[in-house]
Design a protein around this motif. Structure first.
Motif, PDB file in Angstrom:
ATOM      1  N   VAL A   7      -7.527  -2.409  -1.495  1.00 52.74           N
ATOM      2  CA  VAL A   7      -7.876  -1.237  -1.941  1.00 52.74           C
ATOM      3  C   VAL A   7      -9.411  -1.056  -1.447  1.00 52.74           C
ATOM      4  CG1 VAL A   7      -8.100   0.720  -3.804  1.00 52.74           C
ATOM      5  CG2 VAL A   7      -6.385  -1.146  -3.892  1.00 52.74           C
ATOM      6  N   ILE A   8      -9.573   0.214  -0.690  1.00 56.48           N
ATOM      7  CA  ILE A   8     -10.991   0.494  -0.434  1.00 56.48           C
ATOM      8  C   ILE A   8     -11.303   1.731  -0.458  1.00 56.48           C
ATOM      9  CG2 ILE A   8     -12.862   0.140   1.410  1.00 56.48           C
ATOM     10  CD1 ILE A   8     -11.194  -2.257   2.487  1.00 56.48           C
ATOM     11  N   LEU A  64       2.172   3.176  -2.875  1.00 57.94           N
ATOM     12  CA  LEU A  64       0.826   2.982  -3.003  1.00 57.94           C
ATOM     13  C   LEU A  64      -0.006   3.557  -2.224  1.00 57.94           C
ATOM     14  CD1 LEU A  64       1.024  -0.928  -4.102  1.00 57.94           C
ATOM     15  CD2 LEU A  64       0.069   0.935  -5.670  1.00 57.94           C
ATOM     16  N   LYS A  65       0.533   3.559  -0.968  1.00 60.06           N
ATOM     17  CA  LYS A  65      -0.462   4.244   0.144  1.00 60.06           C
ATOM     18  C   LYS A  65      -0.528   5.661  -0.365  1.00 60.06           C
ATOM     19  CE  LYS A  65      -0.684   5.330   5.069  1.00 60.06           C
ATOM     20  NZ  LYS A  65      -0.005   4.980   6.078  1.00 60.06           N
ATOM     21  N   LYS A  66       0.439   6.430  -0.649  1.00 64.09           N
ATOM     22  CA  LYS A  66       0.343   7.741  -1.253  1.00 64.09           C
ATOM     23  C   LYS A  66      -0.786   7.914  -2.454  1.00 64.09           C
ATOM     24  CE  LYS A  66       2.882  11.868  -2.333  1.00 64.09           C
ATOM     25  NZ  LYS A  66       4.114  12.444  -2.734  1.00 64.09           N
ATOM     26  N   ALA A  67      -0.673   7.210  -3.312  1.00 66.81           N
ATOM     27  CA  ALA A  67      -1.553   7.221  -4.308  1.00 66.81           C
ATOM     28  C   ALA A  67      -2.846   7.152  -3.928  1.00 66.81           C
ATOM     29  CB  ALA A  67      -0.968   6.302  -5.611  1.00 66.81           C
ATOM     30  N   GLY A  68      -3.074   6.162  -2.904  1.00 61.77           N
ATOM     31  CA  GLY A  68      -4.394   5.847  -2.479  1.00 61.77           C
ATOM     32  C   GLY A  68      -4.946   7.171  -1.829  1.00 61.77           C
ATOM     33  N   GLU A  69      -4.171   7.749  -1.123  1.00 65.20           N
ATOM     34  CA  GLU A  69      -4.519   8.976  -0.404  1.00 65.20           C
ATOM     35  C   GLU A  69      -4.945  10.259  -1.377  1.00 65.20           C
ATOM     36  OE1 GLU A  69      -1.293   9.808   2.257  1.00 65.20           O
ATOM     37  OE2 GLU A  69      -1.782   8.345   3.622  1.00 65.20           O
ATOM     38  N   ILE A  75      -5.119   2.221   0.810  1.00 60.51           N
ATOM     39  CA  ILE A  75      -4.406   1.282  -0.008  1.00 60.51           C
ATOM     40  C   ILE A  75      -3.650   0.647   1.055  1.00 60.51           C
ATOM     41  CG2 ILE A  75      -2.745   0.239  -1.839  1.00 60.51           C
ATOM     42  CD1 ILE A  75      -4.056   2.517  -3.684  1.00 60.51           C
ATOM     43  N   HIS A  76      -3.477  -0.552   1.323  1.00 61.44           N
ATOM     44  CA  HIS A  76      -2.636  -1.344   2.334  1.00 61.44           C
ATOM     45  C   HIS A  76      -1.907  -2.316   1.546  1.00 61.44           C
ATOM     46  CE1 HIS A  76      -4.525   0.577   5.710  1.00 61.44           C
ATOM     47  NE2 HIS A  76      -5.647   0.253   5.061  1.00 61.44           N
TER      48      HIS A  76
END
Length: 89
Positions: A7-8, A64-69, A75-76
């Motif tokens: 996560v960045i 997880l990727k969508k939550a990061g966006e 999130i990878h």
């Protein structure tokens, strides 16, 4: 089976809670976490156990990727086998 979550992004309140909440929701056990904040940049790496996932791995990674966006983060999720193959000498 395990996976690595990276996560960045810009540091905000609730990043760890959001990511670990999604993991808990889908029975991904968080085994280890390391995080750091460099000025206003947040960086976190998690090792998670994914043997008992309640959804398919690809759907979990997409969630997880969508939550990061939604939080302005990247999130990878990388399966342990791929992670290990990429880092062999």
């Amino acid at each position: 089976m395990r996976a690595v979550v990276a996560v960045i992004g810009k540091d905000t309140v609730g990043i760890l809670a959001k990511v670990s909440g999604i993991c808990a929701e889908h029975k991904a056990n968080v085994m280890d976490v390391t995080q750091t904040i460099m000025q206003d940049l947040f960086a976190m790496t998690m090792l998670i156990e994914i043997t008992d996932l309640t959804i398919e791995y690809i759907h979990f990674a997409d969630k997880l990727k969508k939550a990061g966006e939604e939080m302005g983060l990247q999130i990878h999720v990388m399966h342990e086998d791929i992670f290990n193959s990429m880092h062999k000498i």
